[in-house]
Design an enzyme around this catalytic site. Structure first.
Site, PDB file in Angstrom:
ATOM      1  CG  HIS A 258      -3.774   0.407   4.988  1.00  0.00           C
ATOM      2  ND1 HIS A 258      -3.470  -0.503   4.003  1.00  0.00           N
ATOM      3  CD2 HIS A 258      -4.812   1.136   4.505  1.00  0.00           C
ATOM      4  CE1 HIS A 258      -4.287  -0.324   2.972  1.00  0.00           C
ATOM      5  NE2 HIS A 258      -5.104   0.651   3.253  1.00  0.00           N
TER       6      HIS A 258
ATOM      7  CB  CYS B 169      -0.950   0.007   1.197  1.00  0.00           C
ATOM      8  SG  CYS B 169      -0.125  -0.195   2.791  1.00  0.00           S
TER       9      CYS B 169
END
Length: 863
Positions: A825, A374
């Site tokens: 994330h 990510c």
């Protein structure tokens, strides 16, 4: 011509060859995507023109073994795959694949191809399937795998192009030469290059290892016994009754760590570990103990992770706990993490709870997460939305000359950038239903990742990385590629000149230091919060409750620091006192004052907020949970560097006399290994160990965080000069043949590459930077190889950078969720035509509650 005769000209010859081949290629190849397909069944006769093409291709069939690079899963120049509507064509000679629209770009067209077409068919999943209990795929208790949810229908054939037709031959057709069928079967059965790089299954955490402290664990005989009644358990520090951890050595019960979102505990167990001299590292989570085991954590600096304890039953029995009689009453760490991932409850950053409207189309294409990628996906979305980068890499589509120039298009960064930028900014992979993600239209940037990572093993790995570090790495990789190809350099869009004024407090002498930077890094500290009094009062109230044994609610809302951006800017620009700096005027080391200013304003300004700190008493980095008020429009004019004062006394450009060869400490290997767990390089950790005289991990970690911006931070430690004044060339280690071959491939001579490798201690990546960054390369080479004979520098002119007004508009930012940048994330928010869009891997939607105050890396465009 001999290969050595072409050194320095290979790129030009490849370009010329590509242009000539493009001119003589049959015009019909450009329209192969429209070729009429004629299917030839197993029992049909093969038309003569197709049979002729088959025979002509026999001599060029590939020889395949286990180590062969077989690119059978993705088109060289697009993200077409066997799942695409028109399938995928794998050349049986080059072992590279092409979507039907890109067959004309195969330098060997018309060749012989294995045609692949895959279709997913949903399976009937039983209604009574248990909910996942582990964050993993293909493991017991984990999520269902693709194979468990879908059946996969695969069809294969041999594609032959002749005239204006495509002949698709069934593999079972007896008229196909046996050699062709053998090679086709080998391709089908081969693992494939991308699969060789990926794991067949993944689990979020690595397999737990046995703690080295468990075998001979010291357990105090202090009379403590733990009740088997969970209602009697509470944190001895805060009184909390949830998230409790028992120290296996002391019998102390403390709450767990406080999480990034304010949940969790009050660090009671960790504080006890520190208060007892870090002697007793193993803790077990109460409520997770069952006959099958429990959650065990090691606070030891050289482990600092979840671990196993083979003697857990014995260690618990010491405190009166019978492992066979306990039942699970609390969620395990895996279940807590799973719950967060399943619910996608990543606070306001991912806009959880909001009904977001999905969007798709050119500029709104999501990216498949390859496993902890990510950070890369967010950077790519931000960068490839910049008009100047789109113009450079999208406006001119991939062509045959690109194919010819790229010896391996899958590993060629220029090709992969163009391929990815084109996919993101066209509607080729737009989903008809924005809410439905199908493999047919997925964009998986796996080859871009490998090409961008280059020799950097961290970015090649499947581990999470810092997005800002990857962005800087990508800019450097693009610089090397663009420099060798004569393309305008992307990093010039972001580069600015940073000026530091250094003033001696004893003599008043002034020296100006200048550097080119791509990112403005700003400090973020709780001390800058406008609500600091409220924060301190809240903490005092909690302490008072603890001291009076009053129960502290575990979900009691924390007071979040509110920090204005101007406070961060003022802290960055404030005077900094630096001790022990050599003053040429004073002829000794003195205290000096440093002030930083911007000498230029780039077209695009990247602003990083340093939200990470080292917790006092611990060397574990953690994120400061705060809100920084980032404006949509930013004026930095007041931070422009002023012209030098004519009345200033300049410091002479005089270096301090070199000291005698050092006899100081050698980096302690154990200390270096322990602090490398923070994610820093070995060279940086060696510097930290020496800087703190091998004292302790806390001091070394603090040094690392304070000096992470030093230009030589990741350089090897300097070695004492050899007596006798031997030359650099004589003292240098033998050059790495692989590095030599790679760098001479850019057109540099062996002498130039040798000098670069000597100057960078054999680091091939830094050697490439060294070669491209010297405008007068001959002088630089001579200075390294023959220092005594090197000519004097011909000038100290600094490289030019773009400059303009200091007014900016926010156009995008990256946010990070997690306790530090190497986990968690990343998502991106980008402004498009007056609307803010969230890019969360494959999820692309209109933003409703854009989290401007929670960003990590912001992109501003000059107005």
């Amino acid at each position: 011509r001999r290969p050595e005769d072409l050194r320095g000209h290979s790129a030009a010859f490849r370009t010329l060859a590509a242009e000539l081949q493009a001119l003589i290629r049959p015009a019909a190849s450009a329209s192969m995507s429209e070729a009429k397909r004629i299917e030839i069944g197993a029992n049909d006769a093969i038309p003569q023109e197709a049979a002729d093409q088959l025979r002509q291709s026999l001599r060029s069939l590939a020889s395949i073994n286990q180590g062969s690079k077989v690119y059978k899963d993705e088109c060289s120049f697009s993200f077409d795959s066997p799942f695409s509507a028109t399938g995928l064509y794998t050349n049986l000679s080059s072992l590279r694949s092409y979507g039907k629209a890109y067959l004309a770009m195969d330098p060997q067209f018309p060749g012989l191809y294995l045609f692949q077409k895959f279709t997913k068919v949903p399976k009937d999943v039983p209604m009574d399937v248990e909910e996942p209990a582990k964050l993993g795929l293909g493991v017991p208790g984990g999520f269902l795998t693709e194979a468990e949810k879908f059946s996969l229908e695969k069809s294969y054939g041999i594609a032959v192009f002749a005239g204006s037709s495509e002949f698709l031959l069934a593999l079972e057709n007896q008229e196909i030469p046996e050699m062709v069928v053998v090679v086709a079967r080998q391709v089908i059965e081969h693992q494939g290059y991308s699969d060789q790089q990926d794991l067949a299954q993944w689990v979020d955490d690595e397999e737990l290892k046995e703690s080295k402290y468990a075998e001979a664990l010291e357990q105090l005989d202090n009379g403590v016994k733990i009740s088997s009644d969970p209602s009697t358990w509470k944190c001895e520090d805060s009184g909390m009754t949830e998230n409790l951890w028992l120290n296996l050595s002391t019998g102390y019960i403390g709450s767990g760590r406080r999480n990034w979102d304010g949940s969790g505990g009050t660090n009671g167990a960790l504080k006890h570990f520190e208060a007892t001299g870090q002697k007793y590292p193993l803790v077990v989570k109460l409520g997770t103990i069952t006959p099958d085991g429990a959650d065990i954590y090691s606070y030891a600096p050289d482990e600092n992770c979840m671990v196993k304890d083979a003697k857990l039953a014995e260690h618990l029995a010491h405190w009166g706990i019978d492992i066979l009689r306990l039942e699970k009453t609390d969620k395990s760490m895996a279940e807590l993490e799973l719950e967060m991932n399943k619910n996608f409850a990543y606070n306001s950053i991912t806009e959880a709870g909001a009904q977001l409207e999905p969007v798709t189309g050119a500029g709104f294409i999501g990216l498949r997460n390859l496993g902890n990628s990510c950070y890369m996906n967010s950077v790519v979305q931000l960068m490839f939305d910049i008009p100047e980068i789109r113009e450079k890499y999208v406006s001119e589509p991939l062509s045959l000359s690109d194919a010819e120039r790229a010896e391996d298009p899958y590993a060629n960064l220029g090709v992969q950038i163009k391929k990815l930028a084109t996919a993101l900014n066209s509607d080729r992979y737009a989903r008809p239903n924005p809410e439905e993600i199908t493999e047919e239209l997925e964009v998986k940037p796996r080859y871009f990742k490998m090409a961008a990572a280059g020799t950097n093993m961290e970015f090649r790995s499947g581990r999470q990385q810092d997005a800002e570090a990857f962005l800087q790495h990508l800019l450097e990789a693009m610089f090397r590629m663009e420099k060798s190809s004569g393309i305008p350099e992307t990093r010039d869009l972001f580069n600015f000149r940073l000026t530091k004024k250094q003033k001696c407090t004893e003599t008043g002498g002034v020296k100006y230091l200048s550097s080119i930077e791509p990112v403005l890094s700003l400090p973020v500290s709780e001390d800058l919060a406008v609500n600091l009094d409220e924060i301190l009062s809240h903490r005092a109230l909690k302490r008072a409750k603890t001291e009076t044994d009053e129960k502290v609610e575990s979900k009691e809302e924390e007071v979040v620091p509110l920090i204005p951006l101007d406070a961060c800017l003022q802290a960055w620009a404030a005077e900094e006192s630096v001790e022990d700096v050599y003053s040429a005027l004073a002829k000794k080391r003195t205290r000096q004052i440093l002030t930083s200013r911007l000498a230029s304003f780039p077209r695009y300004l990247l602003v990083k907020l340093n939200r990470y700190r080292v917790q006092p008493g611990s060397w574990i980095p953690e994120k400061l949970d705060c809100e920084v008020d980032m404006p949509l429009e930013l004026d930095l004019s007041t931070f422009r560097a002023p012209d030098p004062d004519p009345n200033e006394v300049p410091q002479p450009e005089e270096e301090e006399a070199a000291p005698a060869p050092p006899s100081g400490p050698v980096p302690d290997a154990q200390l270096v290994q322990s602090i490398m767990n923070l994610g820093f390089t070995e060279n940086a950790c060696k510097r930290a160990a020496v800087a703190v005289n091998n004292s302790d991990p806390d001091s070394a970690a603090m040094w690392l965080f304070q000096h992470s911006e030093d230009p030589d931070f990741n350089d090897p430690l300097p070695e004492a000069s050899a007596s006798g004044g031997s030359s650099a060339a004589a003292a240098a280690p033998a050059a790495n043949p692989e590095a030599m071959g790679m760098l001479t491939g850019f057109g540099f001579t062996e002498e130039q590459v040798t000098a670069a490798l000597i100057a960078t201690s054999g680091d091939a990546e830094r050697a490439g930077d060294w070669l491209f960054s010297h405008s007068n390369l001959d002088e630089a080479v001579a200075a390294v190889l023959s220092p005594s004979e090197a000519p004097a520098a011909s000038g100290s002119a600094e490289p030019e950078v773009e400059d303009g007004p200091g007014q900016y508009k926010l156009v995008g930012f990256l946010s990070h969720i997690g306790k530090n940048t190497s986990c968690g994330h990343y998502v991106a928010h980008i402004e498009k035509k007056g609307e803010w869009i969230i890019f969360d891997d494959q999820k692309v939607a209109k933003s409703q509650n854009t989290p401007f105050k929670h960003g990590y890396l912001y992109l501003y465009r000059r107005k």
